[in-house]
Design a protein around this motif. Structure first.
Motif, PDB file in Angstrom:
ATOM      1  N   ILE A   1     -95.753   0.198  54.521  1.00 13.40           N
ATOM      2  CA  ILE A   1     -96.294   1.685  54.966  1.00 13.40           C
ATOM      3  C   ILE A   1     -96.514   2.355  53.656  1.00 13.40           C
ATOM      4  CG2 ILE A   1     -96.198   3.426  56.494  1.00 13.40           C
ATOM      5  CD1 ILE A   1     -97.169   1.247  57.951  1.00 13.40           C
ATOM      6  N   THR A   2     -97.431   3.109  53.445  1.00  8.96           N
ATOM      7  CA  THR A   2     -97.675   3.969  52.355  1.00  8.96           C
ATOM      8  C   THR A   2     -97.916   5.545  52.873  1.00  8.96           C
ATOM      9  OG1 THR A   2     -98.489   2.274  50.749  1.00  8.96           O
ATOM     10  CG2 THR A   2     -99.273   4.730  50.357  1.00  8.96           C
ATOM     11  N   ALA A   3     -97.199   6.304  52.311  1.00  2.00           N
ATOM     12  CA  ALA A   3     -97.292   7.660  52.841  1.00  2.00           C
ATOM     13  C   ALA A   3     -97.133   8.452  51.563  1.00  2.00           C
ATOM     14  CB  ALA A   3     -96.196   8.186  53.857  1.00  2.00           C
TER      15      ALA A   3
ATOM     16  N   PHE B   1     -93.901   5.173  48.920  1.00  2.00           N
ATOM     17  CA  PHE B   1     -93.540   6.762  48.921  1.00  2.00           C
ATOM     18  C   PHE B   1     -94.561   6.887  47.730  1.00  2.00           C
ATOM     19  CE2 PHE B   1     -92.174  10.868  49.421  1.00  2.00           C
ATOM     20  CZ  PHE B   1     -91.991  11.595  48.164  1.00  2.00           C
ATOM     21  N   GLU B   2     -95.667   7.672  48.185  1.00  2.00           N
ATOM     22  CA  GLU B   2     -96.624   8.000  47.064  1.00  2.00           C
ATOM     23  C   GLU B   2     -96.304   9.552  46.705  1.00  2.00           C
ATOM     24  OE1 GLU B   2    -100.654   7.620  48.268  1.00  2.00           O
ATOM     25  OE2 GLU B   2    -100.810   5.637  47.430  1.00  2.00           O
ATOM     26  N   MET B   3     -96.317   9.849  45.227  1.00  2.00           N
ATOM     27  CA  MET B   3     -95.727  10.867  44.903  1.00  2.00           C
ATOM     28  C   MET B   3     -96.327  11.651  43.577  1.00  2.00           C
ATOM     29  SD  MET B   3     -91.856   9.736  43.486  1.00  2.00           S
ATOM     30  CE  MET B   3     -91.743  11.108  42.358  1.00  2.00           C
TER      31      MET B   3
ATOM     32  N   ALA C   1    -103.540  -2.868  44.374  1.00  2.00           N
ATOM     33  CA  ALA C   1    -104.958  -2.230  44.245  1.00  2.00           C
ATOM     34  C   ALA C   1    -105.248  -1.446  45.456  1.00  2.00           C
ATOM     35  CB  ALA C   1    -106.088  -3.095  44.066  1.00  2.00           C
ATOM     36  N   GLY C   2    -106.060  -0.069  45.158  1.00  2.00           N
ATOM     37  CA  GLY C   2    -106.279   0.608  46.519  1.00  2.00           C
ATOM     38  C   GLY C   2    -107.148   1.858  46.156  1.00  2.00           C
ATOM     39  N   HIS C   3    -107.486   2.667  47.012  1.00  2.00           N
ATOM     40  CA  HIS C   3    -108.412   3.560  47.265  1.00  2.00           C
ATOM     41  C   HIS C   3    -109.919   3.298  47.785  1.00  2.00           C
ATOM     42  CE1 HIS C   3    -109.062   7.854  47.153  1.00  2.00           C
ATOM     43  NE2 HIS C   3    -110.312   7.686  46.842  1.00  2.00           N
ATOM     44  N   GLY C   4    -110.195   3.681  48.979  1.00  2.00           N
ATOM     45  CA  GLY C   4    -111.362   3.593  49.392  1.00  2.00           C
ATOM     46  C   GLY C   4    -111.871   2.240  49.821  1.00  2.00           C
ATOM     47  N   LEU C   5    -111.060   1.367  50.265  1.00  2.00           N
ATOM     48  CA  LEU C   5    -111.384  -0.016  50.707  1.00  2.00           C
ATOM     49  C   LEU C   5    -111.758  -0.169  52.115  1.00  2.00           C
ATOM     50  CD1 LEU C   5    -108.937  -2.148  48.522  1.00  2.00           C
ATOM     51  CD2 LEU C   5    -111.070  -1.659  47.866  1.00  2.00           C
ATOM     52  N   THR C   6    -112.810  -0.679  52.492  1.00  2.00           N
ATOM     53  CA  THR C   6    -113.095  -1.128  53.777  1.00  2.00           C
ATOM     54  C   THR C   6    -113.296  -2.531  54.018  1.00  2.00           C
ATOM     55  OG1 THR C   6    -115.459  -1.131  53.276  1.00  2.00           O
ATOM     56  CG2 THR C   6    -114.630   0.963  53.435  1.00  2.00           C
TER      57      THR C   6
ATOM     58  N   LEU D   1    -102.700  -4.843  48.828  1.00  2.00           N
ATOM     59  CA  LEU D   1    -103.630  -3.884  48.614  1.00  2.00           C
ATOM     60  C   LEU D   1    -103.014  -2.672  49.669  1.00  2.00           C
ATOM     61  CD1 LEU D   1    -106.891  -5.735  49.476  1.00  2.00           C
ATOM     62  CD2 LEU D   1    -105.935  -5.251  47.206  1.00  2.00           C
ATOM     63  N   ASN D   2    -103.292  -1.388  49.039  1.00  2.00           N
ATOM     64  CA  ASN D   2    -102.793  -0.281  49.671  1.00  2.00           C
ATOM     65  C   ASN D   2    -104.244   0.385  50.641  1.00  2.00           C
ATOM     66  OD1 ASN D   2    -100.034   0.059  49.867  1.00  2.00           O
ATOM     67  ND2 ASN D   2    -100.297   0.095  47.972  1.00  2.00           N
ATOM     68  N   ILE D   3    -104.336   0.340  51.637  1.00  2.00           N
ATOM     69  CA  ILE D   3    -105.578   0.840  52.474  1.00  2.00           C
ATOM     70  C   ILE D   3    -105.310   1.946  53.590  1.00  2.00           C
ATOM     71  CG2 ILE D   3    -107.750   0.048  53.596  1.00  2.00           C
ATOM     72  CD1 ILE D   3    -107.139  -2.699  52.620  1.00  2.00           C
ATOM     73  N   GLY D   4    -105.816   2.923  53.766  1.00  2.00           N
ATOM     74  CA  GLY D   4    -105.451   4.049  54.597  1.00  2.00           C
ATOM     75  C   GLY D   4    -106.761   4.438  55.523  1.00  2.00           C
ATOM     76  N   HIS D   5    -107.435   5.470  54.735  1.00  2.00           N
ATOM     77  CA  HIS D   5    -108.407   6.297  55.410  1.00  2.00           C
ATOM     78  C   HIS D   5    -109.341   5.378  56.201  1.00  2.00           C
ATOM     79  CE1 HIS D   5    -112.103   8.838  55.679  1.00  2.00           C
ATOM     80  NE2 HIS D   5    -111.149   9.789  55.768  1.00  2.00           N
ATOM     81  N   PHE D   6    -109.911   4.458  55.558  1.00  2.00           N
ATOM     82  CA  PHE D   6    -110.870   3.749  56.701  1.00  2.00           C
ATOM     83  C   PHE D   6    -110.442   3.006  57.792  1.00  2.00           C
ATOM     84  CE2 PHE D   6    -114.164   0.919  57.534  1.00  2.00           C
ATOM     85  CZ  PHE D   6    -113.937  -0.207  58.207  1.00  2.00           C
TER      86      PHE D   6
HETATM   87  N1  LIG Z   1    -103.153   4.021  46.983  1.00  2.00           N
HETATM   88  C1  LIG Z   1    -104.224   3.861  48.041  1.00  2.00           C
HETATM   89  C2  LIG Z   1    -104.064   4.140  49.407  1.00  2.00           C
HETATM   90  O1  LIG Z   1    -102.650   4.133  49.896  1.00  2.00           O
HETATM   91  C3  LIG Z   1    -105.024   4.269  50.367  1.00  2.00           C
HETATM   92  O2  LIG Z   1    -106.148   5.113  49.902  1.00  2.00           O
HETATM   93  P1  LIG Z   1    -107.363   4.975  51.123  1.00  2.00           P
HETATM   94  O3  LIG Z   1    -107.738   3.729  51.801  1.00  2.00           O
HETATM   95  O4  LIG Z   1    -106.834   5.985  51.954  1.00  2.00           O
HETATM   96  O5  LIG Z   1    -108.576   5.311  50.215  1.00  2.00           O
END
Ligand SMILES: NCC(=O)COP(=O)(O)O
Ligand SMILES: CC(=O)[C@@H](O)[C@H](O)COP(=O)(O)O
Length: 242
Positions: free
Chosen positions: A43-45, A72-74, A191-196, A212-217
């Motif tokens: 889990i990434t936060a 833990f993202e900081m 790797a991560g950010h913006g992945l769908t 891979l760290n994936i969240g928003h999508f």
């Molecule tokens: N470090 C990338 C991450 O944790 C999620 O990025 P996103 O999928 O929310 O753009």
């Protein structure tokens, strides 16, 4: 060792929905447990300086209740260093941060901020926290990560996700080359950010990429599919790409 590509689910935007009303729901910790049950490896936060989504209490409860590793993202600040040292998560990913940004706009300038980052990387490492640097896929940033002694880099895929056609192909090549260079230097590559679902496969297919760290999508898809199914579909898409 299991070479399966790992999926870290970023739960920031569960907290965004919660904070929209100042309610106690939806609970990011509950989301983390659902994601774990659905196959998330971590889990990434991201505890931002302005606490726009994840709060200090979320980090405290994640630290106490998570059944899988917490990344833990900081930002590279004394405040965030002290919080990381207090909770000692499995990992800490150092990311650039600007209050005025809507989301992370680029990678950490590890080369330009070397002097500021060196003591922070040392402090986190000494506390047994696995450090990661969220950087652009460039040789200069990889070199800085090596010199800083960071065991992990997370390559920013945001530009790749925004581009199309030949420009996207060129950015993918840049990411693949950076992944190969980092791995050659003994650094674990994330790797991560913006992945769908639609753009993850070429990134997942890069052999040196381990997580891979994936969240928003995923949180967006959860509105329609439920979080468990949203995670399971991303898990399947990543496995199909290997
Ligand atoms: N470090 C990338 C991450 O944790 C999620 O990025 P996103 O999928 O929310 O753009
Ligand atoms: C570094 C990165 O790309 C994300 O992990 C970060 O958390 C994005 O910030 P928001 O979650 O605030 O959009």
């Amino acid at each position: 060792m299991n070479d399966r590509l790992r999926l870290g689910v970023n739960i920031d935007h569960v907290a965004t929905v919660r904070n929209a009303r100042g309610a106690g729901y939806p609970d990011p910790v509950r989301a983390a447990l659902v994601a774990a049950e659905a196959g998330a490896d971590g889990i990434t936060a991201h505890l931002r300086e302005d606490r726009r989504h994840i709060t200090d209490d979320d980090i405290a409860r994640l630290s106490a209740e998570l059944t899988i590793p917490l990344n833990f993202e900081m930002a590279a600040t004394d405040e965030m260093r002290d919080i990381a040292l207090k909770y000692r998560p499995h990992a800490a990913c150092i990311v650039p941060e600007k209050r005025e940004e809507r989301t992370t706009e680029g990678g950490l300038d590890a080369a330009g901020q070397f002097a500021q980052l060196a003591p922070l990387v040392a402090d986190l490492t000494a506390a047994g926290i696995r450090v990661s640097l969220f950087i652009e896929p460039s040789a200069a940033q990889i070199d800085a990560a090596v010199r800083l002694g960071s065991p992990v880099v997370e390559l920013h895929t945001g530009r790749y996700c925004e581009l199309a056609g030949a420009d996207q192909t060129a950015e993918l090549r840049r990411i693949a080359d950076a992944a190969a260079l980092a791995a050659k230097n003994g650094i674990e590559v994330h790797a991560g950010h913006g992945l769908t679902y639609d753009n993850v496969a070429p990134i997942a297919a890069i052999p040196q990429v381990r997580e891979l760290n994936i969240g928003h999508f995923l949180i967006g898809e959860a509105i329609f599919l439920g979080l468990g199914e949203s995670v399971r579909r991303m898990r399947d898409a990543m496995d199909a790409a290997r």
